[in-house]
Design a protein around this motif. Structure first.
Motif, PDB file in Angstrom:
ATOM      1  N   SER A 146     -27.852 -43.593 -93.974  1.00 33.60           N
ATOM      2  CA  SER A 146     -26.914 -44.699 -94.156  1.00 33.60           C
ATOM      3  C   SER A 146     -26.648 -45.348 -92.808  1.00 33.60           C
ATOM      4  O   SER A 146     -26.628 -44.682 -91.772  1.00 33.60           O
TER       5      SER A 146
ATOM      6  N   ARG B 166     -23.833 -48.131 -91.263  1.00 33.22           N
ATOM      7  CA  ARG B 166     -22.615 -48.906 -91.508  1.00 33.22           C
ATOM      8  C   ARG B 166     -22.393 -49.876 -90.349  1.00 33.22           C
ATOM      9  O   ARG B 166     -22.494 -49.498 -89.183  1.00 33.22           O
TER      10      ARG B 166
ATOM     11  N   SER C 167     -19.733 -53.295 -93.876  1.00 29.44           N
ATOM     12  CA  SER C 167     -20.842 -53.261 -94.819  1.00 29.44           C
ATOM     13  C   SER C 167     -21.661 -52.005 -94.582  1.00 29.44           C
ATOM     14  O   SER C 167     -21.620 -51.402 -93.508  1.00 29.44           O
TER      15      SER C 167
ATOM     16  N   ILE D 118     -25.508 -49.873 -95.812  1.00 34.14           N
ATOM     17  CA  ILE D 118     -26.758 -49.767 -96.555  1.00 34.14           C
ATOM     18  C   ILE D 118     -27.106 -48.287 -96.622  1.00 34.14           C
ATOM     19  O   ILE D 118     -26.987 -47.565 -95.630  1.00 34.14           O
TER      20      ILE D 118
ATOM     21  N   THR E 246     -26.625 -51.330-101.301  1.00 34.47           N
ATOM     22  CA  THR E 246     -25.823 -52.013-100.283  1.00 34.47           C
ATOM     23  C   THR E 246     -24.383 -52.155-100.765  1.00 34.47           C
ATOM     24  O   THR E 246     -24.122 -52.280-101.965  1.00 34.47           O
ATOM     25  N   TYR E 247     -23.487 -52.134 -99.805  1.00 39.13           N
ATOM     26  CA  TYR E 247     -22.059 -52.316-100.061  1.00 39.13           C
ATOM     27  C   TYR E 247     -21.519 -53.326 -99.058  1.00 39.13           C
ATOM     28  O   TYR E 247     -21.907 -53.310 -97.897  1.00 39.13           O
TER      29      TYR E 247
END
Length: 67
Positions: A17, A19, A25, A27, A40-41
């Motif tokens: 991950s 960030r 955000s 991934i 994704t966030y």
């Protein structure tokens, strides 16, 4: 931009991950058998989930690193 990288080994395979703390955000990339799942966030909301064959992901990443 401040990035935070994490790596874990899960029972299905490796998990990564990244960030971006400034944009809040994230991934996530996880290998699940012969598939790679990318999620994704943005601002803690799940925005996309994409799954592709491991072979295609390997081809794509090798090509990106060549340039």
């Amino acid at each position: 931009m401040i990035y935070e990288f994490k790596e874990k080994e899960k029972k299905n395979g490796p998990y990564f991950s990244v960030r971006d703390n400034g944009e809040n955000s994230l991934i996530e990339v996880e290998r699940k058998g012969n598939q790679v799942e990318i999620v994704t966030y943005v601002r803690n909301d799940k925005t996309t989930k994409f799954t592709m064959p491991l072979e295609m992901f390997e081809r794509m990443t090798k090509r990106i690193l060549q340039e």
